[in-house]
Design an enzyme around this catalytic site. Structure first.
Site, PDB file in Angstrom:
ATOM      1  N   GLU A 131      13.780 -39.037  33.326  1.00 30.40           N
ATOM      2  CA  GLU A 131      13.580 -38.136  34.656  1.00 30.40           C
ATOM      3  C   GLU A 131      14.494 -38.419  35.666  1.00 30.40           C
ATOM      4  O   GLU A 131      14.737 -39.453  36.414  1.00 30.40           O
ATOM      5  CB  GLU A 131      12.258 -38.738  35.103  1.00 30.40           C
ATOM      6  CG  GLU A 131      11.565 -38.049  36.162  1.00 30.40           C
ATOM      7  CD  GLU A 131      10.187 -38.189  36.722  1.00 30.40           C
ATOM      8  OE1 GLU A 131       9.660 -37.657  37.630  1.00 30.40           O
ATOM      9  OE2 GLU A 131       9.595 -39.516  36.349  1.00 30.40           O
ATOM     10  N   HIS A 196      11.094 -32.174  40.367  1.00 29.70           N
ATOM     11  CA  HIS A 196      11.391 -32.501  41.574  1.00 29.70           C
ATOM     12  C   HIS A 196      12.446 -31.266  42.062  1.00 29.70           C
ATOM     13  O   HIS A 196      13.735 -31.389  42.068  1.00 29.70           O
ATOM     14  CB  HIS A 196      12.136 -33.733  41.659  1.00 29.70           C
ATOM     15  CG  HIS A 196      11.358 -34.968  41.331  1.00 29.70           C
ATOM     16  ND1 HIS A 196      10.913 -35.825  42.414  1.00 29.70           N
ATOM     17  CD2 HIS A 196      10.597 -35.572  39.997  1.00 29.70           C
ATOM     18  CE1 HIS A 196      10.229 -36.728  41.965  1.00 29.70           C
ATOM     19  NE2 HIS A 196       9.857 -36.464  40.621  1.00 29.70           N
ATOM     20  N   HIS A 217       4.646 -33.383  36.257  1.00 26.31           N
ATOM     21  CA  HIS A 217       3.481 -33.750  37.218  1.00 26.31           C
ATOM     22  C   HIS A 217       3.570 -32.432  38.049  1.00 26.31           C
ATOM     23  O   HIS A 217       3.997 -32.417  39.121  1.00 26.31           O
ATOM     24  CB  HIS A 217       3.834 -34.768  38.078  1.00 26.31           C
ATOM     25  CG  HIS A 217       5.366 -35.267  38.479  1.00 26.31           C
ATOM     26  ND1 HIS A 217       6.098 -34.348  39.071  1.00 26.31           N
ATOM     27  CD2 HIS A 217       6.036 -36.368  38.345  1.00 26.31           C
ATOM     28  CE1 HIS A 217       7.068 -34.800  39.593  1.00 26.31           C
ATOM     29  NE2 HIS A 217       7.416 -36.021  38.998  1.00 26.31           N
ATOM     30  N   ASP A 279       1.874 -40.939  34.422  1.00 19.49           N
ATOM     31  CA  ASP A 279       2.871 -41.284  35.083  1.00 19.49           C
ATOM     32  C   ASP A 279       2.816 -42.320  35.653  1.00 19.49           C
ATOM     33  O   ASP A 279       3.295 -43.014  36.925  1.00 19.49           O
ATOM     34  CB  ASP A 279       3.191 -40.095  36.396  1.00 19.49           C
ATOM     35  CG  ASP A 279       4.345 -40.066  37.089  1.00 19.49           C
ATOM     36  OD1 ASP A 279       5.343 -40.782  36.660  1.00 19.49           O
ATOM     37  OD2 ASP A 279       4.501 -39.339  38.126  1.00 19.49           O
TER      38      ASP A 279
END
Length: 396
Positions: A131, A196, A217, A279
């Protein structure tokens, strides 16, 4: 007559879209051998007491637990995190990194390879999820800004050519070089995931055709409708809904997404396009109080309260402390989703996303005997991995 290793009796067996009563499940050689209403001999018998027998939970986004984070870069961290999540029903998962310097990332990958053969009592490793660090600075969330950078072929090609354990990589698709990065991931068979990001709809459509077929997410740290130079643009969230085959993952802890949004995602995407993920950071399975997101030596200090990690000034969330059984419970109780669909989102869908459905993700003969037992109140009593009980609540 065949003698089975394990017979599980008196269970409500959750298969995709149905719950079977009156049958027993038989295990041989670590795999599901038979589901039958006829009684057969077995070396060991496990009576569920009328509780649910579910496929083992598959969590495709995990950072830590039990006081450890994968970025600690220790074997102990890998093994203890795997054990912790197995206690809450996770039987397979993807260890996940945070944005960091190249050398630290390479060390994390090396430790995965060392830990995997030693992981005999915890959730299976499904491959590494990187990530970052190729993120939008505007949508970085709790990712360390010191390490955020543009996709660099000299870096990611070295990583992917060196190791086959990387199965997923989350990045922002609007960055310079991100489309070429997505193509390379696709060529390598690595799942490209959008995360993101401050992209607009058109960026996501291009990214989807070039390897970015999943969203990390969903809703968290990604753009929605925005106005730029007086014109309104659809964002990443809208793209996630409009691209039918785009899969998404949601942190169904009841904090990151309120019940109304859980219901909306389910209503539009459906169980076969949603993966439930924890997460989880290092404080998962730990009591409330102070903790650290990322590495212990230089990570972000956070406070665990109200079932979530928060920044010290309490202005924003800074990570999840959820466990897999929590996610299933919340989808049923908060989002009012049928139990069978909640289980699909925690088992079959993540298995398909990670191209592991042939061996796990549902209760079917020939698949791995990765199973969990829980009651009507979602109290988990037993976790079985490969036909072996790795966790059992021994309370009367």
């Amino acid at each position: 007559m065949e003698q089975y290793d394990l017979k599980i009796i008196n269970a409500r067996i959750i298969v995709e879209n149905d719950i079977l009563d009156g049958a027993s499940l038989y295990v041989a050689g670590g795999k599901i051998a038979l589901i039958d209403k006829v009684d057969h001999a077995a070396n060991q018998v496990l009576d569920t007491g009328g509780n649910y027998l579910s496929p083992g939970f598959i969590d495709i986004h995990v950072h830590g637990g039990a006081g450890y984070d994968f970025m600690d870069n220790t074997l102990e961290a890998y093994l203890e995190i795997a054990k912790l999540h197995a206690r809450y029903g996770t039987t397979a998962f993807t260890p996940t990194t945070l944005s960091c310097e190249h050398e630290s990332l390479m060390r994390t990958l090396e430790l995965y390879e060392q830990a995997e053969p030693l992981n005999t009592d915890g959730a299976r490793f499904l491959g590494m999820h990187i990530e970052g660090p190729y993120f939008s600075m505007e949508q970085r969330g709790a990712q360390d800004p010191r390490f955020i950078r543009l996709p660099d072929p000299a870096e990611y090609k070295v990583i992917l050519d060196r190791s086959s354990i990387v199965k997923r990589w989350s990045a922002a698709p609007e960055l310079d070089g991100a489309i070429e990065f997505g193509k390379y991931l696709k060529d390598k068979g690595v799942l490209g995931s959008i995360a993101h990001t401050d992209a607009i709809y058109e960026d996501v459509v291009e990214a989807y055709t070039n390897g970015f077929t999943h969203m990390t997410h969903f809703y968290s740290c990604m753009s929605g409708v925005s106005r730029r130079n007086a014109f309104r643009y659809a964002g990443v969230v809208e793209a996630g809904y409009l691209i039918d085959d785009m899969t998404v993952e949601i942190i169904a802890d009841g904090r990151h997404l309120p019940p109304a949004l859980l219901k909306l995602v389910y209503k539009i995407k459906g169980a076969d396009k949603i993966a439930l993920v924890t997460d989880a950071m290092r404080a998962a399975g730990m009591p409330p109080g102070e903790s650290v997101l990322g590495r212990l030596d230089d990570g972000l200090k956070v406070i665990i309260e109200d079932g979530v990690a928060k920044l010290p000034d309490r202005t924003a969330f800074a990570g999840s402390v959820a466990t897999a059984i929590d996610l299933v419970k919340n989808m049923v109780q908060l989002a009012e989703v049928p139990l069978t669909d909640a289980i699909i989102m925690m088992t079959a869908t993540p298995a398909r996303i990670m191209k592991a459905y042939d061996s796990m993700g549902s209760i079917a003969t020939g698949k791995l005997a990765d199973l969990v037992i829980f009651d009507d109140d979602f109290n988990l009593s037993t976790t079985i991995i490969g036909g072996k009980v790795v966790y059992a609540d021994l309370k009367d």
